[in-house]
Motif scaffolding. Structure first.
Motif, mmCIF file in Angstrom:
data_model
loop_
_atom_site.group_PDB
_atom_site.id
_atom_site.type_symbol
_atom_site.label_atom_id
_atom_site.label_comp_id
_atom_site.label_asym_id
_atom_site.label_seq_id
_atom_site.Cartn_x
_atom_site.Cartn_y
_atom_site.Cartn_z
ATOM 1 N N TYR C 88 0.870 -1.183 0.000
ATOM 2 C CA TYR C 88 0.000 0.000 0.000
ATOM 3 C C TYR C 88 0.901 1.225 0.000
ATOM 4 O O TYR C 88 1.342 1.669 1.074
ATOM 5 C CB TYR C 88 -0.913 0.002 1.210
ATOM 6 N N PRO C 89 1.182 1.807 -1.163
ATOM 7 C CA PRO C 89 2.261 2.798 -1.252
ATOM 8 C C PRO C 89 2.054 4.058 -0.424
ATOM 9 O O PRO C 89 3.020 4.600 0.094
ATOM 10 C CB PRO C 89 2.322 3.134 -2.752
ATOM 11 N N ARG C 90 0.798 4.528 -0.278
ATOM 12 C CA ARG C 90 0.612 5.787 0.438
ATOM 13 C C ARG C 90 0.277 5.581 1.919
ATOM 14 O O ARG C 90 -0.260 6.456 2.560
ATOM 15 C CB ARG C 90 -0.464 6.640 -0.245
ATOM 16 N N MET C 91 0.568 4.383 2.427
ATOM 17 C CA MET C 91 0.397 4.150 3.865
ATOM 18 C C MET C 91 1.780 3.886 4.447
ATOM 19 O O MET C 91 2.700 3.511 3.734
ATOM 20 C CB MET C 91 -0.531 2.952 4.092
#
Lengths: 313, 314, 251
Positions: C88-91
């Motif tokens: 989950y790249p933006r977490m």
């Protein structure tokens, strides 16, 4: 949108709340109504962001649930002479039920299909409001909503509205920062991976849609009371577009961003209407500008600026 | 048969249904109305579907293109030349120009972006175009007269039927076959089909992919313009017609399956039948029926009758 | 543990998995090897429910799981990692792992239980295990490639699986990162008593971990057995190792 409510954010929230509570002291009917409406739209935009920012789908028909809440409230209070609490509860319950049904169909699909369906369903709701004259007043709108006497005056109603909205926003904040909200973010970020850690992505998206629809219904029922009426425009697609753009303008990656976007856009609309009737043209241009230059909205801009300043030190 | 008619008339209290059952020519006219409406919708929906098939972008502004087509016919045919066909040609040409400007000026930058961004960009175009139309044509409802050569009605044996609507029934399948021949039999058509499969491969082979994209976008948009132009005589150009038509198109392409010409064709016919018979049987609520069909299709085949599943079992 | 019978899948006219029957025994570390396009990833996708097979069945611990969606299969104790980075790249790194724990503990529909700190100790433990404890607050999308691969492993481990499917766990890593990754995987598998099924290109990794090897070629199993037996199998040498050696020689 990580973790706890940090102390500065909490302080900012309380400050805003106190300032809003002080607005009636200005003794300006215009300002009281203006702030009341801004608060309603802020809640509306925050609710939409549960679908957009948290579940990663874009709804082009969120106005439908706002309108459903509003019409239910207006009709029950006036036509059926219900008292406030049952009417309010029924409006919320009906928004919940309608979004639950629509969500069942919309969440079968993702991406563009989802977006097309949300728009189509909102046009269905608009069509019903438009055609069912005997119940909704059709094109002429539903005018003359009977607001209960104890909040019939402007100032008591303002405080009533403030309490309801503050509570709703607090509940929404908790939901978005709960275990559910965290898992929902994973669905937005990577639905395949989320499925592979055991999350039922479709059921998550269904819940996100229902939560969003229900809170939009709350905003709508307050709208019906502040305007003493409900109009088909509230269900029409430009309304969905407006709230969508509020959300994007404020920033979909931040919880409070959409509220800031709602306030900015609402004031801008008031201002624009002083000079020109072509608000959609302005709105479209703003949307283009956001897409090209501000993909993370005002909140993203603020963060970038803060990072720059920190780096400069 | 008489007892069924009586049942419909008296027990159900539904004069519309009774009329359909007792009066064959009335029922036949509804059938023809369904087809003529369906073919007009097909022309527009096919454009939307064609653009999606190649560019993978759902153009929300397609409805606005349709509206511009209708307005242009009004201006050219009604106000200026008096020749309806010249108006339709101008609508097609006008939309071709608009398509080039919009595709080259905006859309070409978003093919690699997230779908969300693409949708929102086309949505921004909707907002802008709807007001541009208001600035040019105001908020009046205009009437456009039928072309002189098609004013009367034709005797079909069972009943008389308006010539112009009959013309639409013929022109729809002609366009469908034309589009099908175009994608199957011409070099450009084959390239567009290849572009839907593998864009990188095509450009590696030296094909000018951007030109294909622009070409398809023009073709799809011209279909919207011509569809709007042909609709103008019975669907008076007025603000807001863009929103109604785009939702109709969505229903049709979702039912038929996005990206499929024949899907749009069948979807449009289903829409026409349900709408027209619905309006007789339950007057005033005809708009709701296509949605019921949509829901039924979504339950059974979420990707539409002629569409392909989105992929994975997620 | 995992019993697969007559699995068949085609895409258009292309047969990707052709009548594969296969059994994974409890506690073993089993490698699936084969040249590019042999159908390894498709095989994983079929077993984990990401794709539906045209024919055949998949049973996990005696339970038929054919055609079930991934989220239900995972809950039975069959986890996987991905060949291409799938996080989950933006977490944050912490949240990436925490979400898997939230799902495992069936907390994902708790609307009023704040996520901050939820499953904190276990998340931190897992991050420490794979050596990401210092990066806990960084955005996952901004990690270096090798670290994202480790994060991928931590997410899979968070599901507390009995069987772990790893799709090319060292793909794209440098030699030193690869060595570290092998050590880590073996350690964790031994410590937790995991049954391991993995695909791999790198033969040092395969022979460094596996105690049984299955060779897939054009969607069919052509050999299966102990590493030494597979290594000396003439058919395998011809269609697979031969190609590999030739490729290595050319490179």
């Amino acid at each position: 949108m990580t973790g706890r409510m940090t102390r500065p954010v909490l302080a900012a929230c309380l400050t805003v709340l106190v300032l809003l509570a002080l607005v009636p002291l200005l003794e300006s009917n215009y300002l009281i109504d203006l702030f009341n409406e801004i608060m309603i739209y802020a809640l509306f935009a925050l609710s939409l962001n549960v679908i957009i920012g948290y579940s990663g789908n874009v709804s082009f028909g969120h106005a439908a649930y706002f309108a459903i809440g509003g019409y239910t409230m207006a009709i029950l209070l006036t036509t059926y002479e219900w008292s406030l609490l049952p009417a309010f509860a029924a409006a919320v319950a009906f928004s919940f039920a309608c979004s639950a049904v629509v969500a069942y169909f919309c969440t079968r699909l993702t991406d563009i299909y989802f977006a097309m369906l949300t728009l189509a369903f909102s046009m269905l709701v608009w069509g019903v409001a438009f055609k069912w004259r005997s119940m909704t007043g059709g094109d002429d709108g539903f005018v003359g909503v009977d607001v209960p006497a104890f909040i019939a005056e402007r100032v008591p109603f303002y405080y009533f509205s403030l309490v309801v909205i503050a509570t709703a926003v607090a509940v929404l904040w908790v939901i978005c920062h709960s275990a559910f909200g965290r898992a929902l973010l994973a669905v937005r970020e990577n639905p395949v991976r989320a499925g592979f850690v055991g999350i039922n992505t479709r059921l998550m998206r269904w819940w996100a849609f229902v939560v969003a629809g229900t809170f939009a219904g709350i905003a709508g029922s307050l709208f019906a009371m502040v305007h003493r009426g409900m109009y088909t425009e509230s269900a029409f697609w430009p309304e969905s577009a407006t709230v969508l753009i509020m959300t994007l303008l404020g920033g979909m990656y931040s919880f409070f961003g959409p509220a800031i976007g709602a306030a900015s856009l609402f004031l801008l609309e008031r201002l624009t209407n002083e000079y020109t009737e072509y608000w959609p043209l302005v709105l479209g241009t703003i949307l283009l500008a956001i897409l090209m230059f501000l993909p993370e909205g005002l909140a993203g801009l603020a963060q970038a600026v803060r990072r720059q300043i920190l780096r400069g030190r | 048969m008489d007892s069924i008619v009586q049942f419909a008339q008296q027990d159900l209290g539904n004069p519309g249904l009774a009329a359909l059952l007792s009066n064959p020519s009335f029922a036949f006219i509804q059938l023809m109305n369904s087809f003529s409406q369906a073919m007009n919708l097909f022309i527009i929906a096919a454009g939307l579907s064609l653009i999606f098939g190649v560019l993978r972008v759902i153009n929300f502004a397609h409805g606005a293109f349709y509206m511009f087509g209708a307005y242009i016919v009004y201006s050219v045919a009604q106000e200026w030349t008096g020749n309806f066909w010249l108006g339709v040609a101008a609508a097609g040409l006008g939309l071709a120009v608009m398509a080039v400007v919009i595709e080259r000026g905006l859309f070409q930058y978003i093919y690699d972006k997230e779908h969300l961004m693409q949708l929102l960009l086309t949505f921004a175009v909707v907002l802008i175009l709807s007001d541009v139309a208001k600035i040019i044509w105001g908020t009046d409802q205009y009437s456009v007269s039928y072309p002189a050569s098609m004013k009367g009605a034709v005797d079909l044996g069972v009943t008389f039927y308006p010539t112009y609507r009959l013309f639409l029934i013929v022109v729809g399948p002609a366009i469908a076959i034309g589009l099908w021949l175009f994608t199957e039999r011409t070099r450009f058509g084959r390239l567009t089909r290849a572009a839907t499969q593998d864009r990188e491969m095509l450009s590696a082979l030296g094909v000018n992919v951007p030109i294909i994209y622009t070409g398809v976008f023009i073709l799809g948009s011209v279909l919207a313009g011509i569809g709007g132009g042909l609709a103008a005589p019975f669907n008076s150009p007025t603000p807001g017609m863009d929103a109604t038509i785009i939702v109709d198109c969505f229903v049709i392409v979702i039912v038929g399956g996005l990206g499929s010409i024949w899907g749009s064709f069948i979807g449009a016919i289903i829409y026409g039948l349900v709408f027209n018979y619905g309006s007789v049987i339950v007057p005033n609520w005809q708009d709701v029926f296509p949605f019921l069909i949509l829901l039924a299709v979504l339950l059974v085949r979420p990707w539409g009758l002629f569409g392909k599943p989105e992929g994975g079992n997620a | 543990m995992l019993k697969i019978e007559g699995l068949f899948k085609q895409f258009g006219g292309f047969v990707a998995i052709d009548d594969v029957s296969f059994e994974l025994l409890e506690g073993e570390k089993h490698a699936i090897i084969g040249p590019n396009g042999a159908g390894k990833t498709t095989f994983f996708n079929l077993v984990t429910g990401h794709l539906l097979p045209d024919r055949g069945s998949v049973a996990f611990q005696g339970e038929d799981i054919t055609g079930r969606p991934p989220h239900r299969i995972v809950k039975l104790g069959l986890a996987r990692s991905f060949q291409r980075i799938n996080i989950y790249p933006r977490m944050s790194v912490f949240e990436n792992v925490q979400v898997a724990l939230i799902a495992r503990e069936r907390q994902e529909f708790r609307f009023f239980r704040l996520a901050a700190g939820l499953c904190g100790p276990e998340t931190n433990g897992l991050l420490e295990l794979v050596g990401l404890d210092e990066e806990a607050d960084e955005l996952a999308g901004e990690l270096a490639y090798g670290k994202q691969k480790q994060l991928e492993l931590a997410i899979a481990l968070a599901e507390n699986p009995r069987v772990l499917l790893l799709d090319e766990p060292t793909a794209g890593m440098s030699p030193s990162e690869t060595e570290e990754a092998i050590r880590l995987i073996r350690e964790i598998a031994d410590a937790r008593g995991l049954t391991l099924l993995f695909t791999e290109h790198d033969m040092t990794v395969v022979f460094g971990i596996a105690d049984r090897i299955t060779v897939l070629h054009h969607g069919e199993i052509i050999a299966s057995g102990a590493p030494e037996a597979v290594r000396s199998d003439p058919v395998v040498r011809q269609v697979y190792l031969g190609e590999e050696e030739a490729a290595n020689g050319a490179a």
